[in-house]
Each structure stands twice: as C-alpha cells, then as structure tokens.
Design a protein around this motif. Sequence first.
Motif, mmCIF file in Angstrom:
data_model
loop_
_atom_site.group_PDB
_atom_site.id
_atom_site.type_symbol
_atom_site.label_atom_id
_atom_site.label_comp_id
_atom_site.label_asym_id
_atom_site.label_seq_id
_atom_site.Cartn_x
_atom_site.Cartn_y
_atom_site.Cartn_z
ATOM 1 N N ALA A 101 39.445 43.941 30.379
ATOM 2 C CA ALA A 101 38.138 44.440 30.795
ATOM 3 C C ALA A 101 37.957 45.906 30.408
ATOM 4 C CB ALA A 101 37.972 44.258 32.298
ATOM 5 N N LEU A 102 39.031 46.701 30.448
ATOM 6 C CA LEU A 102 38.942 48.106 30.054
ATOM 7 C C LEU A 102 38.667 48.255 28.564
ATOM 8 C CD1 LEU A 102 41.818 49.688 32.168
ATOM 9 C CD2 LEU A 102 39.388 50.235 32.335
ATOM 10 N N LEU A 103 39.049 47.281 27.778
ATOM 11 C CA LEU A 103 38.854 47.361 26.332
ATOM 12 C C LEU A 103 37.542 46.734 25.893
ATOM 13 C CD1 LEU A 103 42.502 46.540 25.238
ATOM 14 C CD2 LEU A 103 41.351 48.747 25.009
ATOM 15 N N THR A 104 37.115 45.686 26.569
ATOM 16 C CA THR A 104 35.878 45.004 26.162
ATOM 17 C C THR A 104 34.671 45.453 26.953
ATOM 18 O OG1 THR A 104 36.302 43.181 27.704
ATOM 19 C CG2 THR A 104 37.184 42.966 25.466
ATOM 20 N N GLY A 105 34.858 45.886 28.208
ATOM 21 C CA GLY A 105 33.740 46.219 29.083
ATOM 22 C C GLY A 105 33.479 45.096 30.068
#
Length: 806
Positions: free
Chosen positions: A89-93
């Motif tokens: 989630a931190l990388l994709t949003g």
Amino acid sequence: MSTESTAGATPRTLAEELRQRDDASLGALLRARADLLNPVPNDLTQLATRAGTRASVVRALERLDTFALQTAEALAVAPDPATYDQLKALLTGDGEHRADIESALPTALGTLREQAVVWGGDDRLRLVRTARELLAPSPGHPSPTGLGPTVGETTAGMSPGRVQQLLTAAGLPATHDPVSAVTSLTDLFRDRTRMSALLDEAPMEALEVLGRLTWGPPYGQVTAQPAAHVRWLLDRGLLLPTAPGTVVLPREAALHLRGGRAHREPRPLPPAVEAASTHSGRVVDATAAGQAYTALATVEELLKDWDEGGPTVLRAGGLSVRDLKRTAVALDVSEPVAAFWVELAYAAGLVASDGAADERYAATPAYDEWLERPAAERWSVLASAWLVATRTAGVAGSRDSKDRVLSVLGPHLDRSAAPEVRRRVLDLLAALPEGGAPTQAAVLERLRWERPLRGAAGQDDLRSRLAQWTLTEAELLGVTGRGALSSHGRALLAEDASLVQAGLTPLLPDPLDHVLLQADLTAVAPGPLERPLADMLNVLADVESKGGATVYRFTAGSVRRALDAGKSASDLQAFLTAHSRTPVPQPLSYLIDDVARKHGHLRIGAASAYVRCDDESVLGEILADKRSQGLRLRRLAPTVLAAQADPGTLLEGLRSMGFAPAAESADGDVLITRAHSHRTPPRTAPEPVPDGPPSPDATLLGAAVRAIRAGDLASTTPRKPAPAAADNGQLPRTTAAETLATMQAAVMTGDALWIGYVNAEGAASQRVIAPVRVEGGFVTGYDHTADEVRTYPLHRITGVAELAED
C-alpha cells in the motif's frame, strides 16, 4: 503476490531467521555481501551481528537498484514490523492497482531478504536496525521519501497539557495520559474518513501550506506570531514544532495527503536502453577495426618517442604537465586523450619507471615482446588491460581531498568502480540489436537506476563520469564503432582471446613491403608497413603527415642520420630501389649522394675537441665564419683545429653552419651513432584495486557455510554444566586432569564433547568432537565442526564439557 515466507517457528531475531535458511540461501547471502566472509564468522549469531554493522549495511544498500531501495525506504517509514499488504500500500497508494509494482515487489523484497537487509515472514517484515536508522526520516538525515517523523516522535518532548490542547482543537475527547493522547491523534491522521472531514474545515491558505510540504521537504519556518491559517494547522497538530521557528508535517498526515504513497514516483521498472541509431554490422566492425589499428599505431608512436628514455618522474610520482603537453603534441591529440594512451600503455605493462637515480619513464621488456605479436593479439592485450584496469585517466588533472593535482601515471588515480562500470556499459550495448547505438543519456539513466546511491541526479557523480569515459575510450580503442559494439568487442566481453583475434584479424590491413617515392623528396606509405621497412624509414626520413597513408619527407638531416647509423650511400640507394614501387627520383638520388660526399669530410675528436680536415680551405672557411666564435676554435696545424667545446657541441655547431662532420674515435675511426633503446628492468602491470572483497567462488562458499553451520552447532548445542565452564558461549575451562579424565570416559562411552581449543596462532574456537583415541598427549576424534576426523594436542584444549542429552 507474496514472497516465500520463513519455514518453521516465527523467528524473533535475524540470527534465528538465518538458522532457518538452507545452505543455498546462506551461500547467496555470502556471495551478495562478500564483506561478511572476512574473516569467516564463527557461527550464525556472529554472522547476523556482522550483517547489521553500519559499514556492511551501507555497502549492501549501495548495491541495490532503485526499486529495491524504494522498497527498503518504504519499510523504514512503515510500522515495525509491517505486513506485506502494508508495504504494498505504501508503494501503490490507497486502493490503487499498479500491476508493474505488484509484479516487481516480490523480486525486490526477495533481494532484500536474500541480503539480510529485511527479515521475517510476510506478516512481520522487519528492516535490520541499522538500515532503519539509515533510511528513516530524521531532522539531521531527511528521507528520500520526503516524509517527516511520526506524531509520536515529534511530540516526545511536548508537555502533556499541550498534547491535550491538540486533541481538543481536533475535536477529539481528552485522555488521561500523554501516551493515549498521542495514540488518539495518530489514529485520527490515519483514518481516511475523519482526516478528510477535518481537512474540509481547513482554510484554503492552510491547504496550500500543506500542499507545499506534502512531498517534502516536510519542514518549514514560522514566525513568533504566525498567520491565522498557520495557527489553525498548529492548533490541530497538522504542523508540529521541532525547534524554535521550525515546524514539520507529521508523517501520518503527509501519507494521507499523498494518498498513502511513500514515494511520488515509484520506479519498479528499469529505464529502457534503446538504439537511437542503427548501422550495419559490417560498417560497425570496419569502423572499429580502423580505430583499433589507430590505437596500435598511437601506442607504438608513444613508446617510440620514449624509446631512448622518456620524461622524468615527478618527486611525488607521475608525469609533469609540461611532459604531458609535449606528449600530446607528439601524438597530435588533446591532453586528455594523450593521458588515456599513456595510462593504457601503463595498465598493459608496456611502460614503467626505470627505478634509476634520475628516474625516468621508459618502455618495459614486455613492449619488445608485444611488438613481435600479430596486430590482433596486440590489440587484445590493450583492450583486456583496459577492461579490468582501475586506473582512470579521466580524473588526471583534477584535485584530491588535499587539493593536490592528480598527475598522469601518478598515485591516487585508481577508482575501484571503473571495471564494473565499463563492463556494465558494454553489457548494455551488447544487449542491443547488432549495430544499435544508444544515446549517452539513456545509458547514464539506466546506470543511475541500477545504483541510485552511487549515482547522483546530475552528471557530475563518479559513476556517471566513468560511464561517459567508457563510451569515449571504447570508441578510441576500437571496441565500439559509431557508438555500437563491434563483433570483436562482444568477444572481448566474453573474455575469449582467440575469438577476438579471429574476428579482428581479417578486418586489419596487412603490412606492406613497399612505398611510393615521389619527385618532391617524399615517400607515401599507402598502409601499415612491415616492421623492418618502417624502422629503416623512420631513420632515413621524417614523418610529415599521418592518416590512411603516411607521408615521409627526405631531408639532408634525415639522410645524414642514416649515414651516422652506419649506412653508406649505396646501401641507401639499394634499400629505396628494393622497396619502392616507383623508380627512385633523381632529386632523391642527388640528395643522398651530396650528403654522403660531405659526410665525414670533417672529423671531430676529443681534445677537449678537435676538427681535422685534409682540405685546409674548409678549415679556413670555418674560422672565418662568425657563427664559429662560440666554439672558440684555433688552428693547431694546417689541417687541425682545436676547440674548447665538447665534441657533441662541436658537432651540432658545425652542422648548424651547413657542414656535415663525422665523429671519430681515439683510433681515428668514424663513430657510428645509433639510437640505443632504453628499457626498464622487468616490470609487472599494475594490479587493479578491488571494489571491496573479491566475490567468493563456489568452493569457498561451500566451505564457509559448512564452517559457520558447524560453529553454530557447537555454540548452540545444550551442555551439561561444568564446574569451571564459562557462560555466554565462552570457551569451557577445566583442569588438565579433568580434561584427560573426561576424554577417556568419552572414548569408552562414545559420547560427544564440547571443547575449547586454541590453535598455534592463538585463535580460540569452540568444537564438538567424538573422541575415539587418547594417547601420547593427543586426542583423535570425529570433529562435528569440521566434519572430519582430526587430532588435537591436549595441552591446547582449554576445557571440556559434556553435551546435554536430548
């Protein structure tokens, strides 16, 4: 979606995680981080400790590509431990689907796990502590993510009353202690619905302030009396003070504004390196071969210029700026290009300092051997030396950390990353279709993606400069042609010398055995000449121009040089007749005969010096010439003049006056002057300076893994308490009598023992052995640590303890 998880029980430490790895995984770790093998760790606990040291972690992070590093940076701002889904989630949003990230994340996370930068299962991912300290945001070390510290970190020094005020302004109920208050505020910032509602109430100017801080840097300056919109942010904890006049946007609030993304531009895929122009393979090979021939000719010309002893060595080592300029003029190239050829000859072992009292640079004996080899083999020697050399000509002329100028052939020119960058650049060219030439910008962008910590955003970092120099030098050397990798360049990458020579030989011109004499006292060599012919022409004539064809000019001075070398006029006429495809022009014949007729008519010897001539009128002419006054001549006899100058000065003086004197010995014989080649004692080529420890081979890796596993077994096996045994994994301590008695009992029962042993070098180790014989002051048994039968002197065993029963 997920990567492999650890087997067995959930590890609590990195050492426990390493114990759950198989031998192949441990070997991969040691291969990727070779510094962990120096020296070989005693056990897995020591391996885990060493893998967490700052120097080792920094080296590991420097070798990560951009996306693997972004993955580690995201983990550094995630909760500790984090789950795989939180990391994604931190990388994709939040709620976004990025197929490229989701497909690349398992590989990046696998790389971090393999190198022991990350450990734990997908439900408990942890960065090693040192990596988190290096990558997590802090006031003194901003994170590449642009995020700031958490709410908890920022409010650590805030008064409890002030924290409660933040809760009230944010519309949260008061709590009984600061810890729960900080937790409540953090939960608000993490709750997308409540956070959106809070921001809906914010003034437009406040939202503009947050927008400027969202992607970093997260710090800003405020006055003692901030504006109303800034006060609104301060009251609700959306801006928190870190120092007088300085505020920061908390990490949780920034992540909400970013839509949950740690990076503005995640880069899961490497930039493509594509062909900007394409040429036929034949054109590329022909162009590269032509430049390869030029490279051979340039190196030969350089060392021919230094044949009788090159420039002197500076006191601090290296070539002076004046000598480099002179060399550049002699080679008809720029100074940076001259520096490259000089350093290339040095890297190939063809030039070195002679080590004499007045130290000078000169060709080595290896140069004479190199000259006798075929042209393709000579090029292979130069190209192979260039590919692995760490000496970098491009840094010559710059200044070191002490503001000293770095000289060509001097110290401190080694750059350990140079071989890796050269090979990587050529690998990128080799991956293109045949004849494809990329742009320099595309190559540099790819290299920065592969090693982001070693390459800055601009073109001034060392790695980018090394790549630029590689592209330029490869073209100069003939590895590439028109920007594309040649066929012999591909063979060079494969380290196949026979394939290099087989591919290059048909492309190089064959040496010629003839020249074309012209009426204007010149000779044209339409290609490379055979060595005896070229050597003789270099004595008999001066090179006037070079290129596809070489033009030689015959002058009175060049003919006299050949006569001084012992040749007669008839010898020179016969030589030219034999090697010219055109008749010898009459002007050239007259020149040779005229110089030969005058040559040796005057004789000079040592008085200090004297001149003798059978023709008294010639001596009278010399005395009458005002130009001879500096020689201080006087007549001793009708046919003899004495001078106070030395013979060499006298020779040059009379030649400048238009005469053709010859030197003679004490016996009256003409001295034949030949250039004496100056050679250094045998020298070896400089060794490349490695970039860190060398990569271990399979044999070393296998032995190291076995030793570490055996040492770990010895240190973790349960043992019965011994009266003098030390705790905390230290060597057991027992008396000599107790040691002997325990050994003898173990021989009878077949039990294994834990021993402490100190070898002849004083190195202490722990071992698990099964004794089979005790005699003569030695114990022989099966060593579980070394996995073989060994014999140990009893006096080197510090103590012994029995192993606990399972």
